[in-house]
Write a protein that holds these residues in place. Structure first.
Motif, PDB file in Angstrom:
ATOM      1  N   ALA A   1       0.803  -1.220   0.000  1.00  0.00           N
ATOM      2  CA  ALA A   1       0.000   0.000   0.000  1.00  0.00           C
ATOM      3  C   ALA A   1       0.838   1.274   0.000  1.00  0.00           C
ATOM      4  N   HIS A   2       1.815   1.356   0.901  1.00  0.00           N
ATOM      5  CA  HIS A   2       2.589   2.593   1.009  1.00  0.00           C
ATOM      6  C   HIS A   2       3.844   2.353   1.831  1.00  0.00           C
ATOM      7  N   PHE A   3       4.725   3.338   1.809  1.00  0.00           N
ATOM      8  CA  PHE A   3       5.839   3.347   2.741  1.00  0.00           C
ATOM      9  C   PHE A   3       5.924   4.726   3.375  1.00  0.00           C
ATOM     10  N   VAL A   4       6.565   4.788   4.534  1.00  0.00           N
ATOM     11  CA  VAL A   4       6.620   6.018   5.321  1.00  0.00           C
ATOM     12  C   VAL A   4       8.075   6.347   5.628  1.00  0.00           C
TER      13      VAL A   4
ATOM     14  N   THR B   1      15.702  -4.053 -15.559  1.00  0.00           N
ATOM     15  CA  THR B   1      16.591  -2.928 -15.831  1.00  0.00           C
ATOM     16  C   THR B   1      16.216  -1.851 -14.826  1.00  0.00           C
ATOM     17  N   SER B   2      17.192  -1.388 -14.042  1.00  0.00           N
ATOM     18  CA  SER B   2      16.886  -0.622 -12.838  1.00  0.00           C
ATOM     19  C   SER B   2      17.713   0.649 -12.726  1.00  0.00           C
ATOM     20  N   MET B   3      17.084   1.670 -12.137  1.00  0.00           N
ATOM     21  CA  MET B   3      17.758   2.920 -11.802  1.00  0.00           C
ATOM     22  C   MET B   3      17.486   3.228 -10.335  1.00  0.00           C
TER      23      MET B   3
ATOM     24  N   VAL C   1      16.126  -1.156   6.135  1.00  0.00           N
ATOM     25  CA  VAL C   1      15.672  -1.373   4.761  1.00  0.00           C
ATOM     26  C   VAL C   1      16.703  -0.790   3.801  1.00  0.00           C
ATOM     27  N   HIS C   2      17.074  -1.570   2.793  1.00  0.00           N
ATOM     28  CA  HIS C   2      18.074  -1.108   1.828  1.00  0.00           C
ATOM     29  C   HIS C   2      17.459  -0.165   0.800  1.00  0.00           C
ATOM     30  N   HIS C   3      16.312  -0.563   0.220  1.00  0.00           N
ATOM     31  CA  HIS C   3      15.629   0.301  -0.739  1.00  0.00           C
ATOM     32  C   HIS C   3      14.213  -0.211  -0.963  1.00  0.00           C
TER      33      HIS C   3
ATOM     34  N   SER D   1      17.806   7.849   1.675  1.00  0.00           N
ATOM     35  CA  SER D   1      17.047   6.614   1.459  1.00  0.00           C
ATOM     36  C   SER D   1      16.987   6.314  -0.036  1.00  0.00           C
ATOM     37  N   GLN D   2      17.079   5.032  -0.374  1.00  0.00           N
ATOM     38  CA  GLN D   2      17.149   4.640  -1.772  1.00  0.00           C
ATOM     39  C   GLN D   2      15.789   4.199  -2.301  1.00  0.00           C
ATOM     40  N   VAL D   3      15.470   4.681  -3.503  1.00  0.00           N
ATOM     41  CA  VAL D   3      14.240   4.301  -4.193  1.00  0.00           C
ATOM     42  C   VAL D   3      14.614   3.891  -5.613  1.00  0.00           C
TER      43      VAL D   3
END
Length: 212
Positions: free
Chosen positions: A45-48, A143-145, A106-108, A153-155
C-alpha cells in the motif's frame, strides 16, 4: 543455501495455476492435498519516511513520483500517484540524526514501470529537475535505476526484462545469474541513445553478458 530452503515446484505450480491460484496450489502441496485458506496481501500500500528536512523531502517525493498531495500539515504529508489514497507518507521529526551506512535497516524500495520506454522517459523527466540516479544496472530480471532522496534513502525505478513470471524465474535459476547476481552497470544516456536510434527493445533489455 537459500535456494535449497525454497519449496520445490514453485515454477511448475505457477505455470499450471497462474498467479491467482498460487496460494491455493501451495496450500494443497503443504497440506497433502487438503486445501486450507491462506491469507496473503493484495498489494503493497505505502511506505513512510521520517525526516528532519520536511519541506525538502515533500518537494523531492512530489517530483520523483510526479505525484500530488492528499493531505498535509505540520506533522505529516500523504502523497499519491495512482488510485491508492496514499503511496508515500512523510513524517516531520525535527532533530533526527542523519542516516548512517553502518546500521541495519531497509536497503531500498522499488517501483515498476510498464516498459523500457517509460523508464527512459522518467529518467529524462527527473534529469530535467536535477534528480539523477546514482546507480543504473541491468540485473537480468529487471533494468533498474536507483535514486537517493535528500536523507539518503534509496528508491528504485525498474522495468521487467522478461514478459512472463516463468521466463524471469528461469533466468534467476540459471548459472549466469548465480555467477553475477548484481548485474551489469549501464550508462543511462547511452541507453537513451540506443533506444531512440531504434535498436530492438528485446535486445536492450537482455543483460549484456548473456546476449550471445
Amino acid at each position: 543455501m537459500l535456494m535449497e530452503r525454497r519449496a520445490p515446484g514453485i515454477l511448475a505450480m505457477h505455470e499450471e495455476y497462474g498467479r491467482g491460484g498460487m496460494a491455493e496450489a501451495k496450500a494443497k502441496q503443504a497440506g497433502g492435498g487438503k486445501t486450507r485458506r491462506k491469507v496473503v496481501p493484495t498489494h503493497m500500500a505505502h511506505f513512510v519516511v521520517k525526516t528532519a528536512q520536511y519541506e525538502k523531502m515533500i518537494d523531492w517525493y512530489l517530483t520523483f513520483f510526479d505525484g500530488e498531495v492528499v493531505f498535509s500539515n505540520e506533522i505529516a504529508t500523504f502523497l499519491t500517484f495512482d488510485q491508492e489514497h496514499h503511496r508515500v507518507a512523510i513524517v516531520n521529526m525535527p532533530g533526527l540524526l542523519p542516516q548512517r551506512d553502518d546500521t541495519a535497516g531497509v536497503h531500498h524500495v522499488a517501483f515498476s514501470l510498464a516498459s523500457l520506454e517509460d523508464l527512459l522517459e522518467n529518467y529524462k523527466r527527473l534529469k530535467e529537475r536535477s534528480i539523477l540516479p546514482w546507480w543504473c544496472v541491468n540485473h537480468g530480471p529487471t533494468t533498474s535505476m536507483y535514486y537517493k532522496d535528500p536523507d539518503g534513502s534509496q528508491v528504485e525505478f525498474q522495468t521487467d526484462n522478461y514478459e512472463t513470471f516463468g521466463e524471469t524465474v528461469e533466468f534467476m535459476k540459471s548459472q549466469a545469474y548465480a555467477d553475477n547476481v548484481g548485474g551489469v552497470d549501464f550508462d543511462p544516456e547511452e541507453l537513451v541513445r540506443q533506444f531512440e536510434a531504434g535498436i530492438a527493445v528485446d535486445f536492450l533489455l537482455k543483460r549484456p553478458d548473456v546476449r550471445g
